[in-house]
Design a protein around this motif. Structure first.
Motif, PDB file in Angstrom:
ATOM      1  N   VAL A  42       0.853  -1.130  -0.064  1.00 11.67           N
ATOM      2  CA  VAL A  42       0.064   0.053   0.228  1.00 11.67           C
ATOM      3  C   VAL A  42       0.994   1.249   0.105  1.00 11.67           C
ATOM      4  O   VAL A  42       1.771   1.391   0.864  1.00 11.67           O
ATOM      5  N   VAL A  73      -4.315   6.985  -0.509  1.00  8.60           N
ATOM      6  CA  VAL A  73      -4.005   5.724  -0.441  1.00  8.60           C
ATOM      7  C   VAL A  73      -4.266   4.835  -1.811  1.00  8.60           C
ATOM      8  O   VAL A  73      -4.993   5.054  -2.501  1.00  8.60           O
ATOM      9  N   TYR A  84      -3.480   1.104  -3.791  1.00  9.18           N
ATOM     10  CA  TYR A  84      -2.867  -0.232  -3.558  1.00  9.18           C
ATOM     11  C   TYR A  84      -3.852  -1.060  -4.766  1.00  9.18           C
ATOM     12  O   TYR A  84      -4.833  -0.506  -5.445  1.00  9.18           O
ATOM     13  N   ARG A  88      -7.743  -4.154   7.905  1.00  8.72           N
ATOM     14  CA  ARG A  88      -7.024  -4.891   6.887  1.00  8.72           C
ATOM     15  C   ARG A  88      -6.094  -5.784   7.419  1.00  8.72           C
ATOM     16  O   ARG A  88      -5.386  -5.467   8.601  1.00  8.72           O
ATOM     17  N   CYS A 148       0.217  -5.669   6.257  1.00  6.48           N
ATOM     18  CA  CYS A 148       0.430  -5.600   4.935  1.00  6.48           C
ATOM     19  C   CYS A 148       1.634  -4.699   5.133  1.00  6.48           C
ATOM     20  O   CYS A 148       2.081  -4.043   5.884  1.00  6.48           O
ATOM     21  N   VAL A 194       3.349  -1.176   3.959  1.00  7.92           N
ATOM     22  CA  VAL A 194       2.796   0.184   3.826  1.00  7.92           C
ATOM     23  C   VAL A 194       4.072   1.143   3.691  1.00  7.92           C
ATOM     24  O   VAL A 194       5.031   1.095   4.515  1.00  7.92           O
ATOM     25  N   TRP A 226       3.694   3.594  -3.850  1.00  6.57           N
ATOM     26  CA  TRP A 226       3.355   2.250  -3.903  1.00  6.57           C
ATOM     27  C   TRP A 226       4.314   1.335  -4.714  1.00  6.57           C
ATOM     28  O   TRP A 226       4.667   0.499  -4.630  1.00  6.57           O
TER      29      TRP A 226
END
Length: 116
Positions: free
Chosen positions: A6, A17, A19, A44, A47, A49, A97
């Motif tokens: 992300v 954001v 992703y 969530r 992950c 980030v 990202w």
């Protein structure tokens, strides 16, 4: 931890954001108000980030790490190379990202004492 990455572009009131949803393959690029940011990540799976390293990013990195996410802070110069469009929040989040998925040496997250 799943392999989802992300990219987050932080700002004063609205964070961007970016992703790719692993279930649908949909490219997600959305705004989240500052007050709802932690709530978004609390719901969530853990992950990776990515954020550009700045004073505020260290605070958010500490919060996200407490939730089980892996946070990678990167210098703005490194992220800039991945921005392929005009400079705006959505393009910056996408560049972050892209950058977070590349091998690089991340900026260490500072503790509250180090920032004081």
């Amino acid at each position: 931890m799943n392999s989802m990455a992300v990219g987050v572009d932080i700002a004063k009131t609205v964070f961007q954001v970016h992703y790719i949803d692993q279930e649908t393959g949909e490219i997600v690029n959305k705004q989240i108000k500052r007050a709802k940011f932690l709530e978004f990540f609390a719901n969530r799976a853990p992950c990776l980030v990515g954020m550009e390293a700045c004073g505020g990013a260290h605070h958010w990195a500490r919060q996200l790490t407490k939730m089980g996410h892996q946070v990678k802070l990167m210098p703005a110069e490194f992220v800039k190379a991945f921005n392929i469009r005009n400079k705006n929040d959505a393009a910056d989040a996408q560049a972050i990202w892209r950058a977070v998925q590349q091998p690089s040496k991340p900026v260490a997250v500072k503790t509250e004492m180090q920032q004081a």
